[in-house]
Design a protein around this motif. Structure first.
Motif, PDB file in Angstrom:
ATOM      1  N   ALA A   1      32.424  16.819 -45.976  1.00  0.00           N
ATOM      2  CA  ALA A   1      33.105  16.544 -44.707  1.00  0.00           C
ATOM      3  C   ALA A   1      33.012  15.045 -44.477  1.00  0.00           C
ATOM      4  CB  ALA A   1      32.450  17.304 -43.565  1.00  0.00           C
ATOM      5  N   THR A   2      34.108  14.357 -44.687  1.00  0.00           N
ATOM      6  CA  THR A   2      34.104  12.889 -44.655  1.00  0.00           C
ATOM      7  C   THR A   2      34.828  12.373 -43.422  1.00  0.00           C
ATOM      8  OG1 THR A   2      34.156  12.858 -47.080  1.00  0.00           O
ATOM      9  CG2 THR A   2      34.707  10.810 -45.930  1.00  0.00           C
ATOM     10  N   PRO A   3      34.149  11.606 -42.561  1.00  0.00           N
ATOM     11  CA  PRO A   3      34.824  11.037 -41.386  1.00  0.00           C
ATOM     12  C   PRO A   3      35.930  10.065 -41.801  1.00  0.00           C
ATOM     13  CG  PRO A   3      32.422  10.900 -41.152  1.00  0.00           C
ATOM     14  CD  PRO A   3      32.707  11.275 -42.579  1.00  0.00           C
ATOM     15  N   ILE A   4      37.123  10.281 -41.226  1.00  0.00           N
ATOM     16  CA  ILE A   4      38.253   9.396 -41.479  1.00  0.00           C
ATOM     17  C   ILE A   4      38.341   8.341 -40.382  1.00  0.00           C
ATOM     18  CG2 ILE A   4      40.760   9.265 -41.696  1.00  0.00           C
ATOM     19  CD1 ILE A   4      39.318  10.515 -44.079  1.00  0.00           C
ATOM     20  N   ASP A   5      38.145   8.792 -39.153  1.00  0.00           N
ATOM     21  CA  ASP A   5      38.111   7.893 -38.008  1.00  0.00           C
ATOM     22  C   ASP A   5      37.239   8.555 -36.943  1.00  0.00           C
ATOM     23  OD1 ASP A   5      39.733   9.832 -36.686  1.00  0.00           O
ATOM     24  OD2 ASP A   5      41.548   8.846 -37.387  1.00  0.00           O
ATOM     25  N   LYS A   6      37.344   8.108 -35.728  1.00  0.00           N
ATOM     26  CA  LYS A   6      36.481   8.618 -34.663  1.00  0.00           C
ATOM     27  C   LYS A   6      36.700  10.101 -34.408  1.00  0.00           C
ATOM     28  CE  LYS A   6      35.223   7.778 -29.820  1.00  0.00           C
ATOM     29  NZ  LYS A   6      35.501   6.962 -28.603  1.00  0.00           N
ATOM     30  N   TYR A   7      37.929  10.601 -34.639  1.00  0.00           N
ATOM     31  CA  TYR A   7      38.243  11.969 -34.275  1.00  0.00           C
ATOM     32  C   TYR A   7      38.441  12.912 -35.453  1.00  0.00           C
ATOM     33  CZ  TYR A   7      39.132   9.933 -29.687  1.00  0.00           C
ATOM     34  OH  TYR A   7      38.995   9.268 -28.494  1.00  0.00           O
ATOM     35  N   ARG A   8      38.748  12.397 -36.625  1.00  0.00           N
ATOM     36  CA  ARG A   8      39.144  13.255 -37.721  1.00  0.00           C
ATOM     37  C   ARG A   8      38.161  13.237 -38.882  1.00  0.00           C
ATOM     38  NH1 ARG A   8      43.319  12.040 -40.530  1.00  0.00           N
ATOM     39  NH2 ARG A   8      43.381  14.181 -41.283  1.00  0.00           N
ATOM     40  N   ILE A   9      38.046  14.420 -39.500  1.00  0.00           N
ATOM     41  CA  ILE A   9      37.233  14.601 -40.699  1.00  0.00           C
ATOM     42  C   ILE A   9      38.120  15.215 -41.771  1.00  0.00           C
ATOM     43  CG2 ILE A   9      35.385  16.009 -41.697  1.00  0.00           C
ATOM     44  CD1 ILE A   9      33.842  15.710 -39.116  1.00  0.00           C
ATOM     45  N   THR A  10      37.981  14.758 -43.012  1.00  0.00           N
ATOM     46  CA  THR A  10      38.688  15.410 -44.109  1.00  0.00           C
ATOM     47  C   THR A  10      37.691  16.256 -44.890  1.00  0.00           C
ATOM     48  OG1 THR A  10      40.147  15.077 -46.006  1.00  0.00           O
ATOM     49  CG2 THR A  10      38.361  13.491 -45.744  1.00  0.00           C
ATOM     50  N   PHE A  11      38.107  17.467 -45.253  1.00  0.00           N
ATOM     51  CA  PHE A  11      37.225  18.412 -45.931  1.00  0.00           C
ATOM     52  C   PHE A  11      37.559  18.520 -47.414  1.00  0.00           C
ATOM     53  CE2 PHE A  11      37.226  20.325 -41.574  1.00  0.00           C
ATOM     54  CZ  PHE A  11      35.868  20.179 -41.311  1.00  0.00           C
ATOM     55  N   ALA A  12      36.518  18.750 -48.208  1.00  0.00           N
ATOM     56  CA  ALA A  12      36.650  19.166 -49.602  1.00  0.00           C
ATOM     57  C   ALA A  12      35.727  20.372 -49.757  1.00  0.00           C
ATOM     58  CB  ALA A  12      36.258  18.047 -50.556  1.00  0.00           C
ATOM     59  N   LEU A  13      36.320  21.557 -49.833  1.00  0.00           N
ATOM     60  CA  LEU A  13      35.563  22.798 -49.730  1.00  0.00           C
ATOM     61  C   LEU A  13      35.623  23.593 -51.023  1.00  0.00           C
ATOM     62  CD1 LEU A  13      37.188  23.898 -46.349  1.00  0.00           C
ATOM     63  CD2 LEU A  13      35.050  22.637 -46.609  1.00  0.00           C
ATOM     64  N   PRO A  14      34.473  23.920 -51.614  1.00  0.00           N
ATOM     65  CA  PRO A  14      34.500  24.858 -52.735  1.00  0.00           C
ATOM     66  C   PRO A  14      34.880  26.230 -52.188  1.00  0.00           C
ATOM     67  CG  PRO A  14      32.227  24.372 -52.100  1.00  0.00           C
ATOM     68  CD  PRO A  14      33.104  23.493 -51.265  1.00  0.00           C
ATOM     69  N   TRP A  15      36.001  26.782 -52.644  1.00  0.00           N
ATOM     70  CA  TRP A  15      36.529  28.023 -52.071  1.00  0.00           C
ATOM     71  C   TRP A  15      37.298  28.790 -53.133  1.00  0.00           C
ATOM     72  CZ3 TRP A  15      41.743  29.511 -50.810  1.00  0.00           C
ATOM     73  CH2 TRP A  15      41.823  30.650 -49.996  1.00  0.00           C
ATOM     74  N   GLU A  16      36.962  30.080 -53.302  1.00  0.00           N
ATOM     75  CA  GLU A  16      37.631  30.938 -54.286  1.00  0.00           C
ATOM     76  C   GLU A  16      37.654  30.299 -55.677  1.00  0.00           C
ATOM     77  OE1 GLU A  16      38.255  33.864 -53.721  1.00  0.00           O
ATOM     78  OE2 GLU A  16      38.767  34.199 -51.620  1.00  0.00           O
ATOM     79  N   ASP A  17      36.539  29.689 -56.069  1.00  0.00           N
ATOM     80  CA  ASP A  17      36.421  29.027 -57.371  1.00  0.00           C
ATOM     81  C   ASP A  17      37.354  27.827 -57.521  1.00  0.00           C
ATOM     82  OD1 ASP A  17      34.571  31.019 -58.153  1.00  0.00           O
ATOM     83  OD2 ASP A  17      36.228  32.333 -58.701  1.00  0.00           O
ATOM     84  N   GLN A  18      37.960  27.410 -56.424  1.00  0.00           N
ATOM     85  CA  GLN A  18      38.844  26.264 -56.418  1.00  0.00           C
ATOM     86  C   GLN A  18      38.244  25.190 -55.498  1.00  0.00           C
ATOM     87  OE1 GLN A  18      40.666  27.834 -58.957  1.00  0.00           O
ATOM     88  NE2 GLN A  18      42.524  26.967 -58.096  1.00  0.00           N
ATOM     89  N   LEU A  19      39.010  24.125 -55.262  1.00  0.00           N
ATOM     90  CA  LEU A  19      38.608  23.093 -54.322  1.00  0.00           C
ATOM     91  C   LEU A  19      39.717  22.982 -53.277  1.00  0.00           C
ATOM     92  CD1 LEU A  19      36.392  20.956 -53.792  1.00  0.00           C
ATOM     93  CD2 LEU A  19      37.817  19.316 -55.018  1.00  0.00           C
TER      94      LEU A  19
END
Length: 535
Positions: free
Chosen positions: A283-301
């Motif tokens: 979970a990487t902060p992009i700015d004060k309000y937004r986060i971008t996710f990279a989630l291991p899910w269903e053997d995918q990303l």
């Protein structure tokens, strides 16, 4: 590769105990007067239908598309407290979210909701410092009564060992916190099943073409079956509009002069093949309000999400090239380029968040549920979060009971009398289910361990019903595609027990073939053939 040509005898007809056919369901819907008609089979409408049926009401639910066919199956797949809400001081909201998250994971759907560790990288020059993030994840853990562990800060080296794709240039530290994730489509269909088991009558692919009125009050709806074109109607004492992005469209059928009540925000995601292990979500902060996710899910990303205002037709929403590039660019803040190669992308999708109407940036708008009553007495519900869908269902039920002159008040069991932690169908320990699937086999037969695990974590104890289909016809135990865990028995099961009517119902929402990029022409043709045996 397993192709439809190698499994020629899958055309089994619906088994005993299968769901009623569409004609029978239409007959039931058109011949009775229901206490409550829920229009919209997304997760909010389904939750209300479930709770209303539990409270003793006669409930009908319809959807113009598939159940959870739009917004509800286009989420970030998270069951979470909402770390970013702490920035706005919404402490009570985060605590409530945590409570619902843990109830889902422990009691309601432990077979469908899985724990997920999150890493939140702190880069030099980033929007948030390490000390503040460390305090934030500790507070976040405290609001969940430290039920998942204590939020902390770890070294870049430790995080890199778990997630080799992590970008370490200018990385100062990594904060750690804990949440859960799910397959939203599977949780949705299980909730529909729970509503039906409580007495609700449901039909997907049934479009509302008009409302019925009695003395100026909305008392039902006119519908058209999108599968075969049949027109029919439903009478109801109360009608609930839970159509998500289409909520204002239905409000205008009630009152042509109804003012807009919502605005829409598009959230796009992309699915990538994993090039390296991912033991934790990012979970990487992009700015004060937004986060971008990279989630291991269903053997995918799973990467995302965007948050941009949307003003077009909700039916046309999709992930554009601009959305995809934005997601990849933002993911590159914390992920190495090799893991973001476009050739790894298997699928892209977008959904619409329903937000209260008003000015300002949609990224800063409150994610709250709004319940309103129209000129003709129709209630409309919009907005909210997946994590709190049970709570929203109870909230709407309370509203139904409080409406002055509501015809339902005397017939409803008090909300407080409902079993608060009613589990979803199939509730079981997925590890135990997977073990049984592997050992309880006919002599000489064996289920693939990946398939056993997949079934256990998507159906729970209902996996044994699918295993019985395989025992009766071993060809149903073959994989649909060699690169995915699903087997042909799941298609038959989706057709007979999970209201799957179209190829996309099966491949996009009952299974994971589409998100894995495995829904090729051969697979789609065979699934269509199997679905054709239903009619």
């Amino acid at each position: 590769m397993t192709t439809p040509q190698s499994v020629p005898t899958l055309g089994t007809h619906p088994a005993a105990g299968a769901n009623p056919g569409r004609a029978e369901t239409r007959e039931r819907l058109s011949k009775a007067t229901y206490d409550l008609l829920v229009i919209g089979g997304g997760i909010l409408g389904t939750s209300v239908a479930w709770h209303a049926a539990q409270s003793g009401l006669r409930v009908a639910m319809v959807d113009a598309g598939d159940f959870a066919g739009a917004t509800s199956s286009a989420s970030s797949k998270l069951v979470h407290g909402g770390l970013r809400y702490l920035q706005t001081g919404a402490v009570k909201l985060v605590a409530e979210n945590h409570h619902e998250r843990r109830v889902l994971a422990k009691d309601v759907a432990p077979h469908l909701v899985n724990p997920l560790t999150f890493y939140l990288p702190v880069y030099k020059g980033g929007p948030v410092g390490a000390a503040k993030l460390g305090a934030g994840v500790f507070a976040y853990s405290a609001l969940s009564a430290f039920g998942d562990g204590v939020g902390k800060v770890i070294t870049p080296a430790k995080a890199k060992a778990d997630n080799p794709g992590l970008r370490t240039d200018n990385l100062k530290a990594v904060a750690v916190y804990y949440d859960h994730q799910m397959n939203d489509s599977r949780v949705a269909v299980m909730t529909v099943r729970a509503a039906v088991e409580s007495g609700a009558v449901v039909l997907n692919h049934a479009e509302v073409t008009g409302l019925r009125f009695t003395h100026g009050k909305v008392t039902g709806a006119e519908l058209k079956d999108r599968v075969d074109g049949t027109e029919f109607g439903i009478d109801a004492r109360v009608v609930l509009n839970a159509t998500g992005p289409w909520v204002d469209h239905l409000r205008k059928l009630e009152d042509k002069g109804a003012a807009p009540s919502i605005r829409l925000s598009k959230g796009a995601h992309i699915v990538m093949k994993r090039k390296s292990p991912w033991k934790a979500a990012m979970a990487t902060p992009i700015d004060k309000y937004r986060i971008t996710f990279a989630l291991p899910w269903e053997d995918q990303l799973l990467l995302g999400t965007t948050d941009t205002q949307y003003e077009g037709d909700p039916a046309d929403v999709r992930a554009t090239e601009e959305d995809i590039q934005q997601i990849l660019d933002e993911a590159a803040f914390s992920i190495q380029d090799a893991d973001l190669d476009r050739d790894l992308m298997t699928y892209a999708f977008a959904g619409l968040r329903v937000l209260p109407g008003g000015p300002g940036d949609v990224a800063q708008a409150k994610r709250e549920t709004v319940v309103s009553e129209g000129k003709g007495g129709m209630l409309s519900v919009a907005g909210g979060k997946w994590t709190t869908y049970r709570h929203i269902g109870r909230t709407v039920m309370k509203k139904l009971a409080q409406v002055p002159g509501s015809p339902l008040t005397e017939d409803m069991e008090p909300i407080s009398s409902l079993v608060r932690r009613t589990p979803l169908p199939g509730v079981a320990n997925p590890n135990a289910v997977a073990h049984r699937l592997l050992v309880d086999r006919e002599p000489g037969s064996r289920m693939d361990p990946l398939t056993a695990r997949h079934l256990a974590t998507h159906y729970g104890s209902l996996s044994f019903d699918i295993a019985r289909l395989v025992n009766e016809n071993p060809e149903l135990g073959e994989r649909i595609h060699e690169d995915g865990p699903e087997i042909w028995a799941q298609v038959v099961y989706a057709r007979d027990h999970e209201w799957a009517e179209t190829v996309d119902d099966v491949l996009r929402r009952r299974t994971t073939l589409t998100i894995r990029g495995l829904d090729n022409e051969d697979v789609r043709a065979k699934v269509k053939d199997i679905l054709g045996d239903k009619r």
